[in-house]
Enzyme design. Structure first.
Site, PDB file in Angstrom:
ATOM      1  N   SER A   1       3.066   3.796  10.964  1.00  0.00           N
ATOM      2  CA  SER A   1       3.451   2.649  10.147  1.00  0.00           C
ATOM      3  C   SER A   1       2.236   1.874   9.687  1.00  0.00           C
ATOM      4  O   SER A   1       1.397   1.473  10.491  1.00  0.00           O
ATOM      5  CB  SER A   1       4.380   1.757  10.980  1.00  0.00           C
ATOM      6  OG  SER A   1       4.138   0.400  10.727  1.00  0.00           O
ATOM      7  N   LYS A   2       2.126   1.709   8.384  1.00  0.00           N
ATOM      8  CA  LYS A   2       0.962   0.964   7.892  1.00  0.00           C
ATOM      9  C   LYS A   2       1.050  -0.492   8.302  1.00  0.00           C
ATOM     10  O   LYS A   2       0.052  -1.161   8.464  1.00  0.00           O
ATOM     11  CB  LYS A   2       0.799   1.132   6.391  1.00  0.00           C
ATOM     12  CG  LYS A   2       1.850   0.468   5.557  1.00  0.00           C
ATOM     13  CD  LYS A   2       1.691   0.883   4.109  1.00  0.00           C
ATOM     14  CE  LYS A   2       2.916   0.562   3.308  1.00  0.00           C
ATOM     15  NZ  LYS A   2       3.054  -0.778   2.821  1.00  0.00           N
ATOM     16  N   ARG A   3       2.286  -0.971   8.542  1.00  0.00           N
ATOM     17  CA  ARG A   3       2.420  -2.357   8.978  1.00  0.00           C
ATOM     18  C   ARG A   3       1.809  -2.550  10.370  1.00  0.00           C
ATOM     19  O   ARG A   3       1.332  -3.603  10.711  1.00  0.00           O
ATOM     20  CB  ARG A   3       3.891  -2.777   8.993  1.00  0.00           C
ATOM     21  CG  ARG A   3       4.154  -3.932   8.043  1.00  0.00           C
ATOM     22  CD  ARG A   3       5.608  -4.315   8.005  1.00  0.00           C
ATOM     23  NE  ARG A   3       6.446  -3.224   7.515  1.00  0.00           N
ATOM     24  CZ  ARG A   3       7.771  -3.237   7.558  1.00  0.00           C
ATOM     25  NH1 ARG A   3       8.399  -4.261   8.093  1.00  0.00           N
ATOM     26  NH2 ARG A   3       8.468  -2.231   7.074  1.00  0.00           N
TER      27      ARG A   3
ATOM     28  N   ASP B   1       0.837  -1.208   0.000  1.00  0.00           N
ATOM     29  CA  ASP B   1       0.000   0.000   0.000  1.00  0.00           C
ATOM     30  C   ASP B   1       0.867   1.250   0.000  1.00  0.00           C
ATOM     31  O   ASP B   1       1.839   1.303   0.737  1.00  0.00           O
ATOM     32  CB  ASP B   1      -0.818   0.079   1.299  1.00  0.00           C
ATOM     33  CG  ASP B   1      -1.972  -0.893   1.309  1.00  0.00           C
ATOM     34  OD1 ASP B   1      -2.106  -1.643   0.330  1.00  0.00           O
ATOM     35  OD2 ASP B   1      -2.712  -0.905   2.310  1.00  0.00           O
TER      36      ASP B   1
END
Ligand code: GLU
Length: 410
Positions: free
Chosen positions: A253-255, A14
């Site tokens: 953080s997208k994680r 993403d």
């Protein structure tokens, strides 16, 4: 010299909010100096490569309205802007460093490295990088083993003592002890360059004058300086921007589940509101104004007004700002047009409770009236349909609550 800035996102999934953030600061700074802002896709880490991601990053920039002077979609002769297509070039510079004695071949297998690293850990060594075993190989032996087909990486022969000083525009001089730095891999066993080599070769060949990137890369910069020195190239100006933090104080953080740019788009955040919000992350307008455009930012941006503390990205604040854009910045016609485009885009993808896009919903006077009435009541475009179902259906079931007479307050 033309000021040239860049973002160099890796296509791993993403599109990151951090990439949008860097794109904003890099493009604003370049535009202020009538310079160039370029986008290079760094896809040499084949293990983490995600084929769809590259297009999604470029689509994100389109949506944000950030137009690079050069990118994989806008080649200008200084590219290609897809890093993996430049691997031959990177290999030739790795060889140049090898020939200059600034790099060496290392033949250790990953298993051998692992065993030795674990042993160093068990001994509680302070240095846990590569033990430099193959740095001692003679060039003849190294050539012979390579010619015999033995697999190798090429590592930087980093200075073993002394210091490397990073002159950072925002932080001043940041000094690193060379003894603590690793002999970083420049070329991997698969023949692909690592980020360190590829980024520096490409920045140089693409004429990048200012490397503006996230703070997390600051510790790589001494390696980058050593690569540039090894190749006899001048350093760009280094600018490491402050962290974007999420509500819990950790790095955004997208994680870890923080929303991506596509999530915000799906939510119905306007691109100009997102850019405005990112502009407030670590920077502020001299007059303290909270609503400002990219043009305003270009006019007033200075590094002196960037604060280093790290900024907390607050989704509720972004939604509030978006609401302000809907009510105060865009005209009613613009809001209606945006909403219509938004609903068309997500029509096949509406929450199940809403069913399909109502057939009666058109970009017409009725729609405009509903929009005018609802604009003060929504913060994001995604809330609109859920709050207006009875406008699109003749037989909308009324709940008991809706038909209960409530005595108005006096
Ligand atoms: N490919 C790196 C990234 O994904 C680029 C870092 C840099 O700007 O040098 O962020």
């Amino acid at each position: 010299m033309t000021v040239t800035t860049r973002i160099a996102p890796s296509p791993t999934g993403d599109p990151h909010v951090g990439t949008a953030y860097q794109a904003l600061y890099n493009s604003v700074f370049a535009a202020q100096h009538f310079g160039r802002f370029i986008v290079r896709i760094e896809d040499t880490d084949r293990a983490r490569y995600n084929a769809a991601s590259e297009g999604r990053i470029l689509d994100m920039l389109d949506w944000l309205g950030i137009v690079p002077n050069a990118s994989p979609r806008r080649e200008d002769g200084l590219g290609p802007y897809i890093q993996s297509q430049r691997a031959e070039l990177h290999r030739s510079y790795a060889t140049q460093l090898l020939d200059a004695g600034r790099a060496y071949r290392a033949f250790d297998t990953p298993e051998e490295l692992d065993i030795r690293r674990k042993a160093a850990e068990a001994r509680k060594d302070s240095y846990l990088g590569y033990d430099r075993r193959d740095r001692a190989l003679s060039r003849e032996e190294s050539d012979a083993r390579a010619a015999a087909g033995e697999a190798f990486v090429i590592r930087l022969a980093a200075p073993l003592d002394g210091q490397t000083v990073v002159r950072d525009r925002l932080r001043g001089d940041v000094t690193f002890q060379n003894a603590e730095l690793d002999d970083k891999v420049l070329l991997k066993r698969d023949g692909f360059p690592t980020y360190h080599l590829a980024a520096m070769v490409d920045d140089h060949l693409m004429g990048v004058t200012h490397v503006i990137r996230a703070e997390e890369w600051l510790t790589s910069t001494p390696t980058h300086i050593q690569i540039l020195e090894g190749l006899g190239w001048a350093q760009p100006e280094w600018i490491h921007t402050p962290w974007l933090l999420s509500a819990g104080g950790k790095k955004y953080s997208k994680r870890r589940g923080d929303p991506s740019v596509e999530d915000f788009r799906r939510m119905g955040i306007l691109p100009e509101a997102l850019l405005n919000y990112l502009g407030m992350m670590g920077w502020s307008m001299p007059n303290g104004e909270e609503i400002f455009s990219v043009q305003d930012m270009m006019q007033h941006f200075t590094w002196e007004r960037v604060s280093l503390g790290g900024s907390t990205f607050d989704v509720a604040k972004l939604r509030w700002l978006n609401g302000k854009y809907l009510r105060e910045v865009l005209s009613q016609e613009q809001v209606a047009a945006r909403l219509h485009a938004y609903l068309a885009e997500y029509s096949g993808n509406l929450p199940a409770t809403l069913g399909n896009l109502p057939a009666t919903l058109g970009n017409d006077a009725y729609f405009a009236q509903v929009v005018a009435m609802m604009t003060p009541r929504i913060e994001v475009l995604g809330e609109f349909l859920g709050k207006t179902p009875y406008f699109w259906s003749e037989d909308y079931p009324l709940t008991d609550k809706a038909v209960t007479w409530v005595e108005p307050p006096r």
